[in-house]
Scaffold this motif. Sequence first.
Motif, PDB file in Angstrom:
ATOM      1  N   TYR A   1      17.223   1.273   3.801  1.00  0.00           N
ATOM      2  CA  TYR A   1      16.550   1.953   4.584  1.00  0.00           C
ATOM      3  C   TYR A   1      14.931   1.793   4.570  1.00  0.00           C
ATOM      4  O   TYR A   1      14.597   0.957   3.600  1.00  0.00           O
ATOM      5  CB  TYR A   1      16.711   3.563   4.187  1.00  0.00           C
ATOM      6  CG  TYR A   1      16.317   3.647   2.529  1.00  0.00           C
ATOM      7  CD1 TYR A   1      15.360   3.752   1.847  1.00  0.00           C
ATOM      8  CD2 TYR A   1      17.746   3.631   1.832  1.00  0.00           C
ATOM      9  CE1 TYR A   1      15.218   3.757   0.568  1.00  0.00           C
ATOM     10  CE2 TYR A   1      17.340   3.898   0.280  1.00  0.00           C
ATOM     11  CZ  TYR A   1      16.457   4.125  -0.112  1.00  0.00           C
ATOM     12  OH  TYR A   1      16.224   4.053  -1.600  1.00  0.00           O
TER      13      TYR A   1
ATOM     14  N   LEU B   1      11.366   6.618   2.046  1.00  0.00           N
ATOM     15  CA  LEU B   1      12.311   7.741   2.545  1.00  0.00           C
ATOM     16  C   LEU B   1      12.167   8.990   1.568  1.00  0.00           C
ATOM     17  O   LEU B   1      11.965   9.138   0.369  1.00  0.00           O
ATOM     18  CB  LEU B   1      13.689   7.345   2.068  1.00  0.00           C
ATOM     19  CG  LEU B   1      14.983   8.053   2.340  1.00  0.00           C
ATOM     20  CD1 LEU B   1      15.248   7.768   4.070  1.00  0.00           C
ATOM     21  CD2 LEU B   1      16.134   7.697   1.722  1.00  0.00           C
TER      22      LEU B   1
ATOM     23  N   GLN C   1      17.683  15.322   5.718  1.00  0.00           N
ATOM     24  CA  GLN C   1      17.544  14.997   7.322  1.00  0.00           C
ATOM     25  C   GLN C   1      17.709  13.691   7.775  1.00  0.00           C
ATOM     26  O   GLN C   1      17.471  13.291   9.088  1.00  0.00           O
ATOM     27  CB  GLN C   1      16.394  15.800   7.568  1.00  0.00           C
ATOM     28  CG  GLN C   1      16.305  17.125   7.467  1.00  0.00           C
ATOM     29  CD  GLN C   1      17.569  17.967   8.168  1.00  0.00           C
ATOM     30  OE1 GLN C   1      17.583  17.922   9.326  1.00  0.00           O
ATOM     31  NE2 GLN C   1      18.052  18.752   7.285  1.00  0.00           N
ATOM     32  N   ASN C   2      18.271  12.850   7.025  1.00  0.00           N
ATOM     33  CA  ASN C   2      18.166  11.478   7.516  1.00  0.00           C
ATOM     34  C   ASN C   2      19.496  10.888   8.116  1.00  0.00           C
ATOM     35  O   ASN C   2      20.511  11.171   7.410  1.00  0.00           O
ATOM     36  CB  ASN C   2      17.990  10.522   6.032  1.00  0.00           C
ATOM     37  CG  ASN C   2      16.547  10.896   5.205  1.00  0.00           C
ATOM     38  OD1 ASN C   2      15.450  10.408   6.077  1.00  0.00           O
ATOM     39  ND2 ASN C   2      16.652  11.074   4.322  1.00  0.00           N
TER      40      ASN C   2
ATOM     41  N   THR D   1      22.292   9.052   8.747  1.00  0.00           N
ATOM     42  CA  THR D   1      23.096   7.994   7.863  1.00  0.00           C
ATOM     43  C   THR D   1      24.391   7.437   8.485  1.00  0.00           C
ATOM     44  O   THR D   1      25.193   8.223   9.076  1.00  0.00           O
ATOM     45  CB  THR D   1      23.372   8.540   6.585  1.00  0.00           C
ATOM     46  OG1 THR D   1      22.081   9.197   6.070  1.00  0.00           O
ATOM     47  CG2 THR D   1      24.163   7.790   5.374  1.00  0.00           C
TER      48      THR D   1
ATOM     49  N   GLY E   1      14.901   5.072  11.816  1.00  0.00           N
ATOM     50  CA  GLY E   1      14.740   6.093  11.029  1.00  0.00           C
ATOM     51  C   GLY E   1      16.216   6.239  10.127  1.00  0.00           C
ATOM     52  O   GLY E   1      16.405   7.289   9.373  1.00  0.00           O
ATOM     53  N   GLY E   2      17.281   5.550  10.201  1.00  0.00           N
ATOM     54  CA  GLY E   2      18.512   5.532   9.650  1.00  0.00           C
ATOM     55  C   GLY E   2      18.531   5.165   8.321  1.00  0.00           C
ATOM     56  O   GLY E   2      17.963   3.995   8.134  1.00  0.00           O
ATOM     57  N   ILE E   3      19.668   5.578   7.376  1.00  0.00           N
ATOM     58  CA  ILE E   3      20.044   4.972   6.147  1.00  0.00           C
ATOM     59  C   ILE E   3      21.508   4.214   6.682  1.00  0.00           C
ATOM     60  O   ILE E   3      22.284   4.746   7.332  1.00  0.00           O
ATOM     61  CB  ILE E   3      20.278   6.059   5.139  1.00  0.00           C
ATOM     62  CG1 ILE E   3      19.110   6.712   4.885  1.00  0.00           C
ATOM     63  CG2 ILE E   3      21.157   5.300   3.901  1.00  0.00           C
ATOM     64  CD1 ILE E   3      19.288   7.835   4.037  1.00  0.00           C
TER      65      ILE E   3
ATOM     66  N   TYR F   1      20.214  12.818   0.672  1.00  0.00           N
ATOM     67  CA  TYR F   1      19.941  11.540   1.500  1.00  0.00           C
ATOM     68  C   TYR F   1      20.227  12.146   2.902  1.00  0.00           C
ATOM     69  O   TYR F   1      19.492  11.771   3.739  1.00  0.00           O
ATOM     70  CB  TYR F   1      20.823  10.495   1.110  1.00  0.00           C
ATOM     71  CG  TYR F   1      20.397   9.721  -0.036  1.00  0.00           C
ATOM     72  CD1 TYR F   1      19.528   8.748   0.010  1.00  0.00           C
ATOM     73  CD2 TYR F   1      20.914  10.077  -1.338  1.00  0.00           C
ATOM     74  CE1 TYR F   1      19.219   7.994  -1.176  1.00  0.00           C
ATOM     75  CE2 TYR F   1      20.453   9.374  -2.478  1.00  0.00           C
ATOM     76  CZ  TYR F   1      19.461   8.427  -2.338  1.00  0.00           C
ATOM     77  OH  TYR F   1      19.239   7.607  -3.341  1.00  0.00           O
ATOM     78  N   THR F   2      21.215  12.848   3.130  1.00  0.00           N
ATOM     79  CA  THR F   2      21.666  13.330   4.589  1.00  0.00           C
ATOM     80  C   THR F   2      22.502  14.678   4.455  1.00  0.00           C
ATOM     81  O   THR F   2      22.304  15.401   3.493  1.00  0.00           O
ATOM     82  CB  THR F   2      22.587  12.017   5.194  1.00  0.00           C
ATOM     83  OG1 THR F   2      22.655  12.519   6.680  1.00  0.00           O
ATOM     84  CG2 THR F   2      23.882  12.238   4.731  1.00  0.00           C
TER      85      THR F   2
ATOM     86  N   LYS G   1      24.018  14.929  10.196  1.00  0.00           N
ATOM     87  CA  LYS G   1      23.359  13.630  10.288  1.00  0.00           C
ATOM     88  C   LYS G   1      23.959  12.594   9.712  1.00  0.00           C
ATOM     89  O   LYS G   1      23.698  11.574   9.785  1.00  0.00           O
ATOM     90  CB  LYS G   1      22.042  13.788   9.341  1.00  0.00           C
ATOM     91  CG  LYS G   1      21.038  14.875   9.995  1.00  0.00           C
ATOM     92  CD  LYS G   1      20.587  14.342  11.469  1.00  0.00           C
ATOM     93  CE  LYS G   1      19.203  15.322  11.666  1.00  0.00           C
ATOM     94  NZ  LYS G   1      18.704  15.020  13.193  1.00  0.00           N
TER      95      LYS G   1
END
Length: 713
Positions: free
Chosen positions: A465, A469, A474-475, A477, A504-506, A550-551, A555
């Motif tokens: 990522y 971060l 709210q990421n 993923t 903006g993603g993981i 993380y998410t 998301k």
Amino acid sequence: MKPVLAAALASSSAVIAQQPASPLKYPEAHTVEQVDDYFGTKVSDPYRWMENVDSPEVKTWVDAENTLTRSYLDPIPGRDAIKSRLLALTDFERFSAPGRQGKRYFYSHNTGLQNQSIFFWQEGLSGEPHVLIDPNTLSKDGTVALNGMGLTDDGKLMAYALSDAGSDWVTWHVRDITTGKDLPDVIEWSKFSGASWTKDNSGFFYEGYERPDKLSKESSLKTANYFHKIYFHKLGTPQMSDPLVFERPDDKELNVGGSVTDDGRYLIIFMNRGTSPNNQITIKDLEHPDAATIKLVTTEEATFDPIANDGTYFWFKTTLDAPNGKVIGIDLKHPERENWKTLIPESKNSLDGLTMVHDTLIAQYLADAQSLVELHGRDGKLIGRYELPAIGTASGFGGKRTDTETFFTFTNFTTPATVYRLEMAAMKTTVYRQPKLKFDPAKFETKQVFFTSKDGTKVPIFLSYKKGLKLDGQNPTLLYGYGGFNISLQPQFAPSYVLWMEMGGIYAQVTLRGGGEYGEAWHQAGMKLKKQNVFDDFIGAGEWLIANKYTSTPKLAIQGGSNGGLLVGACVTQRPELFGAAVAQVGVMDMLRFDKFTIGWAWKADYGAPSENKEEFEAIYKYSPLHNLKRGTHYPPTLITTADHDDRVFPAHSFKFAATMQKDQAGENPVLIRIETRAGHGAGMPLSKRVDLTADEYIFMVKSLGMTVDLSQ
């Protein structure tokens, strides 16, 4: 940056966000009264008619589904920007590690956006490059692909295989490398085959099924393939004269293959049952063709991979009494098992690859799914560990026992493959070819974390990522996995991963049981009656990512292809409330009939036999994606992808799953299927089609996850 790309990116700073859902009207898909009996259990198959993929009614349904999918995806703002940025990230020069035959070096090269890489040869390391074959010229639409090649020991002749529209069926041709001209020789209807030349260049061994006159083209994309055979083609003779070299008429499910040793003396014959890595070995002495073959390994209790030979002495990599792999020495003068000698014992790490160059064994291990390389003498004694550039994946180290150099590539999630040259005597490493990047790797980071799966097993995930971060849940993923067939997922570079991180993603890649990352025991822990462990691992990874901020479910998207498509289908049916979106690519969805089509029967080695074994049927029936869809369930937004010429995973798997899921879906989350035309399971798909597919998958996830994207940065 090219002006057209710059202009497209300049307009991409607009917010791309989730649009209000609206009810979709799915194409009509009629049902039939089809019920099968599995050990007393009655199973309905109302979309059996979709297995006739070339019928007019299936074609009508496919066209209607593609029209619906396009009507949903095309209006979403930002697809063009995503595609443009993906093209920009893909537009970099790529080389494979070269291989040497005689005095010539052979490698592939892509200038950036070519549909297919071009293969070159040159005299010596600094010689002038000559085009060996350009797959981009084989068809106007780029759907004819190079599917394999075999070079003579002196580098003067090449047998090469072409596949049309992604099919596994190939046609072999022979090229004079010096002149670039093809010889008259043509071999049709070969499948799952290599081309291994004799030392004198007189011909090559190849594999296939029935002779061309016994197989109709109409049935070739569906008919189950049994009784694999090895033939020999002598240059200048018609294919119908090719002698049958080896077959096993007593066992229709053995896949066979033949490979000539570097010295030209022996033909090593491999026999695998389906997709099982375990194999039998028979050796034929080509200098004494009338002599009896040596049946070295007659059971499938372990893997046996020949590495090199010095006369009658062979080095083998094996999992015999060593699930993580070891190296043994066998002398054909005394081939009895009691005379086999262990040279490199089993390690705590999985022995993933082994080559022999300059009389040195180069052992490539997997340490928590990352590469670790050791050097050993021909007697197996450790010379030392070879230091790699960073944490990531090294592959290659090819060559012959007598070569003085080798090449390898190194990559990870933010490093495209760099080619290195290793001079064996001096142990000197130099960068041979390195791509120029269109992004800054320093903006990203990768780490490996471990979580505890449902049964207490420790399972790793790679997370990549943008730096900085925030763990706020709210990421967006993207969770990716495979988990099967002893295949290992290691850190690899892909422009699409970088794009996802720029958005903006993981990117999360989980090391599931069923793969080969921790050796054969890890593989067996995710196969047959233990296949549910794979799904538990994947679900556990999603739960861990949510629990650790993380998410969050809205998301979190999941993705997987082929066996990974089965993974996505099973997890969506088992835990539909856990995921915010799902992308299932060319998946095995009808687990009760996978063995009825093309090479599907071979997968029984990993999945079990639903029509033959009651216990295995009961385990498979509990997770088969098609059979665990339930009417009135709120499934997450789901995109199913397949191709009309997929003769690996028959497209009816995806057709039936999509039609059933569309019928069963409650609420307004979309269930879409995208069916590529003139394409197969993925191999050889032109870059243009791959980019379009990724753009569609990403814009689908963007809308489903409610992402806000700014690609101008």
